[in-house]
Design a protein around this motif. Sequence first.
Motif, PDB file in Angstrom:
ATOM      1  N   HIS A  63       3.170  12.970  -7.906  1.00  0.00           N
ATOM      2  CA  HIS A  63       2.835  11.573  -8.171  1.00  0.00           C
ATOM      3  C   HIS A  63       1.354  11.374  -7.864  1.00  0.00           C
ATOM      4  O   HIS A  63       0.785  12.077  -7.040  1.00  0.00           O
ATOM      5  CB  HIS A  63       3.658  10.635  -7.288  1.00  0.00           C
ATOM      6  CG  HIS A  63       5.130  10.758  -7.502  1.00  0.00           C
ATOM      7  ND1 HIS A  63       5.807  10.005  -8.406  1.00  0.00           N
ATOM      8  CD2 HIS A  63       6.039  11.571  -6.931  1.00  0.00           C
ATOM      9  CE1 HIS A  63       7.086  10.326  -8.386  1.00  0.00           C
ATOM     10  NE2 HIS A  63       7.251  11.284  -7.497  1.00  0.00           N
ATOM     11  N   ASN A  64       0.748  10.389  -8.505  1.00  0.00           N
ATOM     12  CA  ASN A  64      -0.635  10.058  -8.182  1.00  0.00           C
ATOM     13  C   ASN A  64      -0.840   8.562  -8.326  1.00  0.00           C
ATOM     14  O   ASN A  64      -0.135   7.898  -9.077  1.00  0.00           O
ATOM     15  CB  ASN A  64      -1.616  10.843  -9.049  1.00  0.00           C
ATOM     16  CG  ASN A  64      -1.491  10.531 -10.520  1.00  0.00           C
ATOM     17  OD1 ASN A  64      -0.396  10.352 -11.037  1.00  0.00           O
ATOM     18  ND2 ASN A  64      -2.606  10.482 -11.207  1.00  0.00           N
ATOM     19  N   CYS A  65      -1.792   8.050  -7.564  1.00  0.00           N
ATOM     20  CA  CYS A  65      -2.156   6.638  -7.679  1.00  0.00           C
ATOM     21  C   CYS A  65      -3.663   6.515  -7.488  1.00  0.00           C
ATOM     22  O   CYS A  65      -4.283   7.316  -6.793  1.00  0.00           O
ATOM     23  CB  CYS A  65      -1.395   5.777  -6.677  1.00  0.00           C
ATOM     24  SG  CYS A  65      -1.794   6.083  -4.966  1.00  0.00           S
ATOM     25  N   SER A  66      -4.221   5.522  -8.143  1.00  0.00           N
ATOM     26  CA  SER A  66      -5.661   5.257  -8.043  1.00  0.00           C
ATOM     27  C   SER A  66      -5.901   4.162  -7.030  1.00  0.00           C
ATOM     28  O   SER A  66      -5.162   3.177  -6.986  1.00  0.00           O
ATOM     29  CB  SER A  66      -6.217   4.839  -9.401  1.00  0.00           C
ATOM     30  OG  SER A  66      -6.047   5.873 -10.327  1.00  0.00           O
ATOM     31  N   VAL A  67      -6.949   4.339  -6.235  1.00  0.00           N
ATOM     32  CA  VAL A  67      -7.292   3.381  -5.188  1.00  0.00           C
ATOM     33  C   VAL A  67      -8.783   3.079  -5.288  1.00  0.00           C
ATOM     34  O   VAL A  67      -9.592   3.997  -5.416  1.00  0.00           O
ATOM     35  CB  VAL A  67      -6.972   3.956  -3.787  1.00  0.00           C
ATOM     36  CG1 VAL A  67      -7.365   2.979  -2.696  1.00  0.00           C
ATOM     37  CG2 VAL A  67      -5.516   4.347  -3.679  1.00  0.00           C
ATOM     38  N   THR A  68      -9.136   1.803  -5.239  1.00  0.00           N
ATOM     39  CA  THR A  68     -10.536   1.392  -5.195  1.00  0.00           C
ATOM     40  C   THR A  68     -10.800   0.756  -3.843  1.00  0.00           C
ATOM     41  O   THR A  68     -10.068  -0.141  -3.418  1.00  0.00           O
ATOM     42  CB  THR A  68     -10.856   0.403  -6.333  1.00  0.00           C
ATOM     43  OG1 THR A  68     -10.540   1.031  -7.576  1.00  0.00           O
ATOM     44  CG2 THR A  68     -12.320   0.017  -6.325  1.00  0.00           C
TER      45      THR A  68
END
Length: 135
Positions: A63-68
């Motif tokens: 799984h992957n998620c983008s974070v700013t």
Amino acid sequence: MVNSRTYIVPGTRTTYKHLASRFYGANEPKSRPLTLITRCDGDLRYPLVESVLGDMTIQPYVHNCSVTVLHRGRESSYTVFYRLHRRLPINRSVALLTHNHSVRGDIVVMRTDRAGRVTSMRHGDAVVADRIVER
């Protein structure tokens, strides 16, 4: 979301880059820098995180998620790669960092550029990566 990365099939134009990232191993006492091989084809980049995330037999999906993050007045983007399964071991490095024993399996944090491609982490990104994993 399971694997929202664009897969790059190896071809004649394919090259490989070694990019700096941050690794939170389930069986390690603290996080550490990790050089991760990334498959490149033109502007596309595909980090081979499956090679460093353990327990492929328990959970083969990444799984992957983008974070700013807003850090010192600048926006920085990161991608967090992980696995989800109740049989994965409790992540010791995250447990010691946050005193939270619910995170399981290995975690890899990579920096992304404005175009959304993974790139090498810079000096000082380890502190930001720790804050991302804490939350």
